[in-house]
Design an enzyme around this catalytic site. Structure first.
Site, short mmCIF file in Angstrom:
data_model
loop_
_atom_site.label_atom_id
_atom_site.label_comp_id
_atom_site.label_asym_id
_atom_site.label_seq_id
_atom_site.Cartn_x
_atom_site.Cartn_y
_atom_site.Cartn_z
N ASP A 20 -18.27 -6.74 -2.94
CA ASP A 20 -17.17 -5.83 -2.64
C ASP A 20 -16.23 -5.81 -3.84
O ASP A 20 -15.42 -6.73 -4.02
CB ASP A 20 -16.42 -6.29 -1.37
CG ASP A 20 -15.29 -5.32 -1.00
OD1 ASP A 20 -14.91 -4.47 -1.84
OD2 ASP A 20 -14.79 -5.43 0.13
N HIS A 135 1.32 -8.62 2.83
CA HIS A 135 0.83 -7.39 3.48
C HIS A 135 0.47 -7.63 4.95
O HIS A 135 0.26 -6.69 5.70
CB HIS A 135 -0.42 -6.87 2.76
CG HIS A 135 -0.17 -6.49 1.33
ND1 HIS A 135 0.80 -5.60 0.95
CD2 HIS A 135 -0.78 -6.90 0.17
CE1 HIS A 135 0.78 -5.47 -0.37
NE2 HIS A 135 -0.16 -6.26 -0.87
N ASP A 172 6.02 -8.92 -6.30
CA ASP A 172 4.63 -8.48 -6.44
C ASP A 172 4.61 -6.99 -6.81
O ASP A 172 5.52 -6.25 -6.45
CB ASP A 172 3.92 -8.72 -5.11
CG ASP A 172 2.42 -8.54 -5.21
OD1 ASP A 172 1.71 -9.56 -5.32
OD2 ASP A 172 1.94 -7.38 -5.16
#
Ligand code: ZN
Length: 639
Positions: A20, A135, A172
Site C-alpha cells: 500500500d 487524525h 504537523d
C-alpha cells in the site's frame, strides 16, 4: 529542571503487512532513527528516561467510544486478510496484530508525560510515539492514527490533575481534524493548528480546516486554524504566524499546560507526508535541545513573509478578532481576505539583516547539514554572570558560571578612554568584566551572560563597539530607560537600536526607533510580539545587547520575558547589562531565563491602553515597508 523522554521499543512492532504505497511511509524506523540520533548526540542521557505504559481502556474511553475501543482490541486476533479488509474501511490506515498494544503504549506514553510534568517530576518532556494520534476520532481511525494520544492526555490532565486551561499546538503539516472535532465546543481546550491546505486540495481536504472554522457554541474562538494555501512556507512565514497569531492568542488564553502535537512532516528536507528519516531525527533532537533549555540556532533564509502567508495570517486574525482582544487591537481593523486563489508575489530577496543585506535561500540538504553542525556546536558555558559587588550575588542555578576575571588591563583602559565615567574605580572594574564576558560570547565560549555596571550608558556603548569590531556583523540593541544611542555611531545597518521608555514613539531612521513602555500586560505583550520580535527576527542579529538603564521601569517578570524571547533571534547570544539600582533579585531572574528556565508569569491579561496601541500602530505604519516581518496582512493592491 528536568526534561522527560518517554518511549517504549515495543511501539516499533506494528508494520504494514501488504502493499500500500499510501501507508508504507509510516514505518518503525521513524522511531528507531530518532532514538538512535538522540543517543548519538548525548541528548537521551541528559533526559529523565521513562518507559511507556499502556493506557487503560478506561483512559482510552476519555475520548473514544467503547464500541471503537473494542473493535481495535479485536484486531489482535484477525488474519492478515481480515486486517486488510478492516483497514480499507478507513482513510489511510493499516492495522497489524500488535496495533492495539502499540496504540495503547502511544496513548500511555502521553499520559505518563503529563503525569510527570504535572506532579513536578519533570519540567517538560517529549513522548516518542507510534502510531500517531491527531487524525483519530471518537469512533474512527484516520491517517495512520488509531487513538488520539494528545486528546486523551488533555482529558486526563483535566480529570486527574484539575487543569483548567490547556493549549494544544499542532505543528504537523496536516490538519489534526480529530483533535478539532473532540474539543470544538469546549472553551477549556484551545486547539491551534497551522497546516498545508491549498484551498482544500491537500489531505484531509476538509472545509473545516479553513481559517473561518473557529469552534462551536461555547467553544467559539478556541479552535484556531491557520491554513497555508501555497507550498514551501519558510522561516519568515512560520515566524510571522508565530508572532502575529499563535503567541498573542496563547498569552491571552494563559494556559496551565501546553501539549504539542509534534508531527515533523513540515520540516525542511521532507518531500511529502513527513517521513524523511534524517530530517525527522534532526527535528526530534532540536526539540529535545530546546526542551533542555539549549539556545535554538538562528533562523536562516530571507526573513520576508510571502504574500500568500500574509493572506492566511490576515484571514485567521480577522476570523478570530471577535474572540481575542489582542488580535482585534493591533493597527487597523483586520478584514477577511478573499479565499480565492491568488498568484504568489515573489518577495525580493532581502536579508539576512533586514533592508540592506542580501542572501540566497539555502538548499534543504545544506540546511540539514548545517543544522547537524549546530547540534554539536553549543558553547561550553550556557550562562555567565559578572557582578560588580560580591554582596549583590543572587541565588543562581548551580551550573551558571560566576565570572570573576576581567579583560586585560590595556584593553579595558583603551575602551575606558571613550568616557570619563568609565575611568572611575567601580565602573572601570565592571567594564573589565563586561569585556571579558562579551569576548567569551563573541568567541563561542559562552552563550549568554549578565553583567552589572554603575555606568550603564557608556558601558553599553563600549559593548556595542567592541561587538562590531570583533566579529559581530549585526547587533540588536534594546535599551530600556535613560540610555541614548551614541550620536556618532554610524547608521550603516549594522546596529539596530530600539529604545523602550517614556512616551516616545518615533522612527528616527530605519535602524533607530523608540517606543513607549506600556503600562499593562496586554500593551507590553503587543509591544514585544508586534514590534520588538518582528524587528529582531527581520534584522537577524548575531548578537543581542539588552540594557536596563536608570529608570527602566520594567517589572521583573517583564524583563525576564523580554530576555527569554530575545534568546531566539541570535542563537542565544545575548548580553544583558543591568545598571546600578536594580535589585539583586532581578539579576537572579534574568540569569535563570538566559539559562533556559521559563520566565515567571506576567499575571492576568489586561487590555492595552488606547495610547499604547496608538503609539505602536504609528510606529508600525512607518516601519512596515522596510521591516516586512511587522506585517499582519498582505499589502493591498495586485499581489
Ligand atoms: Zn502529518
Amino acid at each position: 529542571m528536568r526534561t522527560a523522554l518517554v518511549y517504549h521499543e515495543e511501539m516499533t512492532a506494528a508494520r504494514l503487512l501488504w502493499d500500500d504505497p499510501e501507508c508504507e511511509i509510516e514505518r518503525p524506523e521513524r522511531l528507531t532513527a530518532a532514538v538512535e540520533r538522540l543517543q548519538q548526540g548525548g541528548l537521551e542521557q541528559r533526559c529523565l528516561r521513562l518507559a511507556a505504559r499502556e493506557a487503560s481502556e478506561a483512559e482510552l474511553g476519555l475520548v473514544h467510544s467503547p464500541e471503537y475501543v473494542s473493535l481495535v482490541r479485536g484486531t489482535q486476533a484477525l488474519s492478515t486478510e481480515e486486517l486488510q479488509a478492516l483497514s480499507g474501511q478507513y482513510d489511510a490506515v493499516y492495522f497489524h496484530p500488535s496495533t492495539f498494544h502499540c496504540a495503547r503504549l502511544a496513548a500511555g506514553a502521553a499520559l505518563q508525560l503529563v503525569d510527570a510534568v504535572l506532579t513536578g517530576t519533570a519540567h517538560n518532556g517529549l513522548a516518542l510515539v507510534r502510531p500517531p494520534g491527531h487524525h483519530s476520532q471518537r469512533a474512527a481511525a484516520n491517517g495512520f492514527c488509531v487513538f488520539n494520544n494528545v486528546a486523551i492526555a488533555a482529558r486526563h490532565a483535566q480529570q486527574r490533575h484539575d487543569v483548567r486551561r490547556i493549549l494544544i499546538v499542532d505543528w504537523d503539516i496536516h490538519h489534526g481534524q480529530g483533535i478539532q472535532y473532540i474539543f470544538e465546543d469546549d472553551p477549556s481546550v484551545l486547539y491551534f493548528s497551522w497546516h498545508r491546505y491549498e484551498h482544500g486540495r491537500f489531505w484531509p481536504s476538509l472545509r473545516e480546516s479553513d481559517a473561518d472554522a473557529v469552534g462551536l457554541g461555547p467553544g467559539r474562538g478556541f479552535t484556531v486554524n491557520l491554513p497555508w494555501n501555497q507550498v514551501g512556507m519558510g522561516n519568515a512565514d512560520y515566524m510571522a504566524a508565530f508572532l502575529h497569531v499563535l503567541l498573542p492568542v496563547a498569552f491571552e488564553f494563559d494556559p496551565e499546560l501546553v501539549l504539542i502535537s509534534a508531527g515533523f512532516d513540515s520540516a525542511i528536507g521532507d518531500p511529502e507526508g513527513g517521513y524523511h528519516l534524517e530530517s525527522l531525527s534532526q527535528s526530534v533532537c532540536m526539540v529535545v535541545k530546546a526542551l533542555l533549555g539549549d539556545p535554538a540556532p538562528p533562523l536562516s533564509g530571507p526573513m520576508v513573509p510571502r504574500h500568500s502567508a500574509l493572506e492566511s495570517i490576515q484571514s485567521v486574525r480577522a476570523a478570530q478578532a471577535p474572540h481575542w482582544t489582542s488580535l482585534g487591537q493591533q493597527g487597523s481593523t483586520p478584514t477577511l481576505s478573499l479565499s480565492a486563489c491568488s498568484p504568489e508575489k515573489r518577495p525580493s530577496p532581502v536579508s539576512p539583516g533586514g533592508p540592506k543585506c542580501q542572501a540566497a535561500e539555502a538548499q534543504p540538504s545544506a540546511v540539514l547539514s548545517s543544522l547537524l553542525d549546530q547540534l554539536s556546536a553549543t558553547p561550553p558555558v550556557r550562562t555567565a554572570v559578572a557582578l560588580t559587588a560580591p554582596a549583590a550575588v543572587p541565588v543562581l542555578p548551580p551550573d551558571v558560571l560566576r565570572q570573576e576575571g576581567s579583560a586585560p588591563q590595556e584593553e579595558t583602559q583603551a575602551w575606558a578612554r571613550l568616557h570619563e565615567a568609565l575611568t572611575q574605580d567601580t565602573a572601570f572594574a565592571a567594564l573589565g568584566k563586561v569585556l571579558r564576558l562579551l569576548n567569551g560570547i563573541l568567541e563561542g565560549q559562552v552563550s549568554s551572560g549578565i553583567a552589572t555596571t554603575p555606568a550603564a550608558a557608556p558601558t553599553l556603548e563600549v559593548a556595542l563597539r567592541q561587538g562590531l569590531s570583533h566579529g559581530a556583523q549585526r547587533v540588536f540593541c534594546v535599551a530600556l530607560g535613560q540610555l541614548d544611542r551614541p550620536p556618532d555611531l554610524a547608521d550603516d545597518g549594522r546596529t539596530l537600536w530600539l529604545n523602550i521608555r517614556g512616551k516616545e514613539a518615533a522612527a528616527r531612521s530605519t535602524f533607530h526607533m523608540s517606543v513607549p513602555l506600556p503600562g499593562t500586560t496586554g500593551g507590553f505583550l503587543s509591544c514585544i510580539l508586534a514590534l520588538v520580535l518582528p524587528l529582531a527576527y527581520g534584522f537577524q542579529p548575531d548578537l543581542v545587547l539588552l540594557a536596563l538603564g536608570p529608570a527602566h521601569g520594567l517589572q521583573d517578570p517583564q524583563a525576564a520575558l523580554l530576555a527569554a524571547l530575545l534568546r531566539g533571534p541570535a542563537g542565544g547570544r545575548v548580553l544583558v547589562l543591568v545598571g546600578q539600582g536594580s535589585a539583586r533579585h532581578l539579576v537572579g531572574v534574568l540569569a535563570r531565563v538566559l539559562h533556559g528556565e521559563p520566565p515567571p508569569s506576567l499575571g492576568p491579561f489586561s487590555m492595552a491602553s488606547p495610547d499604547d496601541l496608538q503609539a505602536l500602530a504609528h510606529l508600525r505604519g512607518q516601519l512596515e515597508a522596510p521591516w516586512e516581518m511587522l506585517r499582519v496582512a498582505a499589502p493591498s493592491g495586485v499581489p
